[in-house]
Motif scaffolding. Structure first.
Motif, mmCIF file in Angstrom:
data_model
loop_
_atom_site.group_PDB
_atom_site.id
_atom_site.type_symbol
_atom_site.label_atom_id
_atom_site.label_comp_id
_atom_site.label_asym_id
_atom_site.label_seq_id
_atom_site.Cartn_x
_atom_site.Cartn_y
_atom_site.Cartn_z
ATOM 1 N N ASP A 10 68.582 4.255 -62.063
ATOM 2 C CA ASP A 10 69.267 4.445 -60.781
ATOM 3 C C ASP A 10 68.349 4.116 -59.606
ATOM 4 O O ASP A 10 68.824 3.811 -58.516
ATOM 5 N N ARG A 11 67.052 4.207 -59.805
ATOM 6 C CA ARG A 11 66.090 3.944 -58.720
ATOM 7 C C ARG A 11 65.179 2.753 -59.058
ATOM 8 O O ARG A 11 64.124 2.579 -58.449
ATOM 9 N N SER A 13 65.329 -0.527 -58.565
ATOM 10 C CA SER A 13 64.995 -1.497 -57.521
ATOM 11 C C SER A 13 64.027 -0.895 -56.504
ATOM 12 O O SER A 13 63.121 -1.582 -56.024
ATOM 13 N N GLU A 14 64.165 0.377 -56.197
ATOM 14 C CA GLU A 14 63.247 1.033 -55.268
ATOM 15 C C GLU A 14 61.823 1.056 -55.838
ATOM 16 O O GLU A 14 60.851 0.790 -55.123
ATOM 17 N N ILE A 15 61.708 1.362 -57.116
ATOM 18 C CA ILE A 15 60.400 1.410 -57.777
ATOM 19 C C ILE A 15 59.769 0.021 -57.797
ATOM 20 O O ILE A 15 58.614 -0.169 -57.406
ATOM 21 N N ASN A 17 60.504 -2.633 -55.987
ATOM 22 C CA ASN A 17 60.235 -3.154 -54.639
ATOM 23 C C ASN A 17 58.979 -2.544 -54.040
ATOM 24 O O ASN A 17 58.291 -3.186 -53.241
ATOM 25 N N ALA A 18 58.662 -1.307 -54.393
ATOM 26 C CA ALA A 18 57.453 -0.655 -53.875
ATOM 27 C C ALA A 18 56.192 -1.162 -54.574
ATOM 28 O O ALA A 18 55.101 -1.143 -53.980
ATOM 29 N N VAL A 76 55.575 7.046 -56.594
ATOM 30 C CA VAL A 76 56.071 6.012 -55.687
ATOM 31 C C VAL A 76 56.324 6.622 -54.308
ATOM 32 O O VAL A 76 56.990 7.658 -54.201
ATOM 33 N N VAL A 78 58.046 7.269 -50.749
ATOM 34 C CA VAL A 78 59.419 7.231 -50.250
ATOM 35 C C VAL A 78 59.357 7.506 -48.749
ATOM 36 O O VAL A 78 58.751 8.489 -48.327
ATOM 37 N N LEU A 123 58.615 10.059 -55.561
ATOM 38 C CA LEU A 123 59.441 9.473 -56.615
ATOM 39 C C LEU A 123 58.549 9.343 -57.848
ATOM 40 O O LEU A 123 57.550 8.627 -57.819
#
Length: 180
Positions: A10-11, A13-15, A17-18, A76, A78, A123
């Protein structure tokens, strides 16, 4: 500290991208905890389970900890956070300095692993190493060898140096967002 659990993908892309801007990998063994900045890693599926693969150079203190205790957390950032954390953790060795003490990092006990999460980078993925593999220098294209593994740069140098990486494939056993 509260944890908002979520399925790891669920996360994703956030992971991912970071990652190029830096995230932390934390390891602990023999009464020592260390965190280091990483910019390389993969998140995927292997053997029907979620896997985070972290690449750690052979000469790093973190590698010594992982070889004793095959567990790690991925931490990560946030939103707004102090970017000096990533700079410090990417240039100082845990052999020489306690990064948690120096930076005032807050260790939060893991749910499923013995390695803490870090409140300032909330995260979190908790991982157990299920496979590790040293890179084969003969299989790396010359352009990457020259750029990332210059043989005239010692192992103690930050960034590109003569040490090759070990890929640590960690089964993601918990994923959450720390909340005050």
């Amino acid at each position: 500290m509260e944890r908002q659990l979520f399925p790891v993908y669920d996360r994703a892309s956030e992971i991912l991208n970071a990652l190029p801007g830096g995230i932390l990998l934390t390891a602990a063994a023999n009464g020592r905890t260390n965190t280091m900045t990483i910019g390389w890693g993969t998140l995927g599926m292997e053997w029907g389970i979620p896997i985070f693969t972290a690449f750690v150079r052979k000469g790093r203190f973190t590698r010594e900890l992982l070889d004793v205790n095959p567990e790690f957390t991925i931490n990560v950032p946030v939103g707004d956070f102090d970017r000096k954390i990533l700079g410090f953790c990417g240039t100082k060795s845990g052999r020489d300095v306690d990064k948690f003490q120096e930076l005032g990092l807050t260790a939060v006990p893991g749910l499923e692993v013995s390695v803490p999460a870090i409140a300032q980078l909330p995260l979190t993925l908790e991982c157990r190493v299920i496979y590790r593999r040293a890179q084969n220098p003969d299989a790396i294209p010359p352009r990457f060898l020259e750029k990332y593994y210059p043989q005239d740069v010692g192992s103690d140098a930050t960034g590109s140096n003569q040490d090759f990486h070990i890929a640590y494939m960690g089964e993601v056993v918990a994923s959450y967002l720390l909340q005050p």
